[in-house]
Write an enzyme that holds these catalytic residues in place. Structure first.
Site, PDB file in Angstrom:
ATOM      1  CD  GLU A  46      -2.464   1.368   2.713  1.00 47.52           C
ATOM      2  OE1 GLU A  46      -2.655   0.350   3.400  1.00 47.52           O
ATOM      3  OE2 GLU A  46      -2.833   2.497   3.071  1.00 47.52           O
ATOM      4  NE  ARG A  50      -0.881   8.708   4.519  1.00 40.39           N
ATOM      5  CZ  ARG A  50      -0.884   8.029   5.632  1.00 40.39           C
ATOM      6  NH1 ARG A  50       0.021   8.255   6.547  1.00 40.39           N
ATOM      7  NH2 ARG A  50      -1.800   7.121   5.835  1.00 40.39           N
ATOM      8  CE  LYS A 134      -6.506   2.384   7.202  1.00 40.12           C
ATOM      9  NZ  LYS A 134      -5.412   2.994   6.460  1.00 40.12           N
TER      10      LYS A 134
HETATM   11  C1  3PG Z   1      -1.636   5.215   8.385  1.00 41.35           C
HETATM   12  O1  3PG Z   1      -2.543   5.363   7.590  1.00 41.35           O
HETATM   13  O2  3PG Z   1      -0.814   6.102   8.676  1.00 41.35           O
HETATM   14  C2  3PG Z   1      -1.542   3.880   8.953  1.00 41.35           C
HETATM   15  O3  3PG Z   1      -2.587   3.657   9.764  1.00 41.35           O
HETATM   16  C3  3PG Z   1      -0.239   3.575   9.581  1.00 41.35           C
HETATM   17  O4  3PG Z   1      -0.306   3.718  10.916  1.00 41.35           O
HETATM   18  P1  3PG Z   1       0.962   3.308  11.758  1.00 41.35           P
HETATM   19  O5  3PG Z   1       2.059   4.258  11.343  1.00 41.35           O
HETATM   20  O6  3PG Z   1       0.545   3.514  13.184  1.00 41.35           O
HETATM   21  O7  3PG Z   1       1.293   1.895  11.423  1.00 41.35           O
END
Ligand code: 3PG
Length: 214
Positions: A46, A50, A134
């Site tokens: 994934e 961003r 999710k």
């Molecule tokens: C996100 O979208 O940032 C994810 O949920 C990742 O979260 P994490 O950094 O706590 O694994």
């Protein structure tokens, strides 16, 4: 963009115990990072939308790492879904759910893991035909206890908890019958990416194999 077999959301979730949540700032990192994860047994990747380079990273992985199945994370709009599909993404993950995003992913041929944090959001996603979701942000929104509570009324829904999940707390989530896999960013630490330390990424991916559901 590669031609591709299509995947269901359940197949995306069942492939490995963890879906890595990846943030890339440099296109040059995309292919070696994807190869490092694949070498460690993780192929559903994934890449979050961003950073300005995210779509180019998805494109590079789709083109150069056929063993990987690249998806787009942080899909928040119809435009995101369309751009992700054009770049070669084969699945999408969203931090929340709207019918517009659900429909856009369907139209673009992308399996979608919609993000939910409340019962109402689960019901909205279910109304639109999504039953693999999710749970985000998992730790902050109630953790394993929340998933246990949901297993009653939402007995027909499967989850991928993401947000605050680590190698240490993942087993507690994965032991739950309504959890298929977890998501997390810990497999791809920003420092390892910046230093090109791909051996560490492979090792972190390998470490997750011990989490496999039995
Ligand atoms: C996100 O979208 O940032 C994810 O949920 C990742 O979260 P994490 O950094 O706590 O694994």
């Amino acid at each position: 963009m590669t031609t591709s077999t299509s995947f269901t959301a359940l197949q995306v979730m069942q492939d490995a115990p963890v879906i890595p949540v990846i943030v890339l700032n440099d296109v040059a990192h995309a292919v070696p990072m994807a190869r490092a994860l694949v070498a460690g047994g993780i192929r559903m990747l994934e890449v979050t939308l961003r950073t300005p380079q995210a779509l180019a990273c998805i494109e590079a992985i789709a083109r150069d790492v056929p063993e990987a199945v690249v998806g787009a994370g942080t899909v928040r709009s119809k435009a995101d879904a369309q751009a992700a599909a054009r770049a070669g993404a084969r699945f999408a993950v969203s931090p929340g759910y709207t019918s517009a995003v659900g429909q856009a992913c369907r139209d673009a041929g992308l399996a979608l893991l919609p993000g939910v944090a409340t019962g109402s959001e689960i019901m909205m996603a279910q109304e639109d035909g999504f039953t693999e979701l999710k749970f985000f942000p998992a730790m902050q929104a109630g953790g394993p206890a929340m998933l246990k509570a949901w297993s009653g009324p939402f007995f027909d829904v499967k989850f991928c908890p993401t947000g605050g999940v680590t190698l240490r707390n993942a087993p507690e989530f994965l032991a739950l019958p309504n959890v298929v896999c977890v998501g997390g960013s810990w497999l791809v630490p920003a420092a390892a990416i910046a230093q090109g330390d791909w051996a560490s990424v492979t090792q972190l991916a390998r470490d997750t194999q011990a989490l496999r559901k039995r």
